[in-house]
Design a protein around this motif. Structure first.
Motif, mmCIF file in Angstrom:
data_model
loop_
_atom_site.group_PDB
_atom_site.id
_atom_site.type_symbol
_atom_site.label_atom_id
_atom_site.label_comp_id
_atom_site.label_asym_id
_atom_site.label_seq_id
_atom_site.Cartn_x
_atom_site.Cartn_y
_atom_site.Cartn_z
ATOM 1 N N SER A 73 -3.095 7.329 7.151
ATOM 2 C CA SER A 73 -2.422 6.324 6.319
ATOM 3 C C SER A 73 -2.243 6.763 4.866
ATOM 4 C CB SER A 73 -3.191 5.000 6.367
ATOM 5 O OG SER A 73 -4.510 5.185 5.871
ATOM 6 N N GLN B 199 1.451 8.035 3.439
ATOM 7 C CA GLN B 199 2.583 7.112 3.486
ATOM 8 C C GLN B 199 3.784 7.635 2.699
ATOM 9 O OE1 GLN B 199 1.529 3.119 2.495
ATOM 10 N NE2 GLN B 199 3.600 2.326 2.665
ATOM 11 N N ASN C 20 4.690 6.721 7.423
ATOM 12 C CA ASN C 20 4.441 8.000 6.736
ATOM 13 C C ASN C 20 5.693 8.858 6.580
ATOM 14 O OD1 ASN C 20 1.803 7.192 6.717
ATOM 15 N ND2 ASN C 20 1.020 8.826 8.021
#
Length: 358
Positions: free
Chosen positions: A164, A167, A212
């Motif tokens: 994460s 991103q 992402n």
């Protein structure tokens, strides 16, 4: 009446002359010189080599590019352009052979095949190299900026792409086999998966990558990565090498779950108009000094063992770009898919791309 008859005969002679000269025109330019029409990947030959070939042979080169094996296949099948040399990848060579789109080579006309490292000959997609001559080879991997990504991310596994913290910083490659393949390998499956349920699961996993993804592209990724406009990119090894030359903060990694091992070869299609020139080009590119110049300019690994000896040792000893094939135990070569399965791959990848834009 006599004048009309003479006019009709004149027109007939002109038409016959045009028909007679068609083949000559197809293989010659407006100045009467011979031409060689090449269909290759974008940015996949040193332009100076084309000039050198033209100067040595007096043959004028018409050079066109494609961005995927599938685009190549469609163009060759259409027959709209009579190409003399094309450069498809492994699985596509096998497919085009089965479709009777490429010619069996006359090895008596080929000079320098013994310059090729034997490990790149007689591959499963073309036993005995009856249809193709090695051009470049490499892997698919992950290029990342070591100054931008979190320190604990070394991209030893494909799953790191889903972190994460990345991103809006990943450039995905615009290829169904590549993107679905890496999703499949991340789950311990094959890039040649044939089970439709597993393929749908791979597409669902790719959808989780949407946050992402900065862009899905091919050639544009070079400038974006060089200019630090993205942190990570799924790339072929040669593109990684070229980017790393310009940006020293870049690192290329091959995930341990596996990779795509690919081979691009020179092939003569059945559309050939100047077969003699096609063999001259193959022989020209098999010469060690030319193959070495091409590898140095492009950044991809050469299968030409004598050309490799002419390259800097720091290049050929780099296992990122010249890995020992035996060490790539989990590397897979793409197989030619049956039409129905091929369409499933394309449809799933299109779905992924459409959803990425939302």
């Amino acid at each position: 009446m006599k004048k009309l008859l003479i006019s009709a005969l004149s027109i007939l002679v002109i038409c016959l002359g045009l028909l007679y000269s068609r083949d000559f025109i197809d293989s010659s330019n407006s100045e009467g010189k011979q031409t060689l029409t090449i269909f290759n990947w974008g940015e996949y030959i040193d332009p100076e080599l084309i000039k050198k070939f033209e100067a040595e042979t007096g043959i004028s080169v018409v050079y066109e590019t494609f961005d995927s094996n599938e685009a190549l296949l469609t163009k060759v099948q259409s027959g709209s352009t009579p190409y003399d040399i094309i450069i498809p990848s492994d699985y596509m060579i096998n497919k085009m052979r089965k479709l009777n789109l490429i010619k069996k080579l006359d090895h008596s006309k080929i000079e320098g095949l013994d310059n090729i490292d034997p490990q790149f000959l007689d591959k499963v997609f073309d036993p005995g190299n009856e249809y193709s001559i090695p051009y470049f080879w490499g892997t698919l991997g992950i290029l990342y900026n070591k100054t931008k990504v979190p320190e604990d991310l070394k991209f030893e596994k494909w799953d790191d792409l889903w972190d994460s913290r990345l991103q809006n910083n990943i450039l995905a490659i615009d290829g169904a086999r590549e993107m679905l393949g890496l999703a499949l390998q991340s789950e311990g499956r094959s890039v040649n998966e044939k089970n439709e349920v597993n393929l749908n699961l791979a597409e669902k996993k790719l959808e989780l990558l949407h946050p992402n993804i900065k862009a899905i592209n091919s050639d544009e990724k070079k400038m974006l990565m060089i200019n630090n406009e993205a942190w990570v990119s799924v790339v072929f090894s040669g593109d990684a090498s070229a980017i790393m030359e310009e940006n020293k903060d870049m690192v290329y990694a091959i995930p341990k779950e596996g990779t795509n091992l690919w081979f691009d070869n020179m092939v003569i299609p059945n559309t050939v108009k100047n077969e003699d020139a096609a063999y001259k080009f193959i022989n020209f590119m098999l010469r060690p000094e030319n193959a070495a110049q091409n590898a140095k300019f492009i950044g991809y690994a050469t299968p030409n063992k004598k050309a490799k000896e002419l390259l800097p040792e720091d290049v050929t000893s780099d296992e990122q770009f010249y890995p020992d094939l035996d060490s790539l135990g989990k590397a897979e070569v793409y197989e030619a898919l049956e039409p129905k399965l091929h369409q499933i791959y394309n449809d799933l990848f299109l779905k992924f791309k459409i959803n990425t834009r939302k």
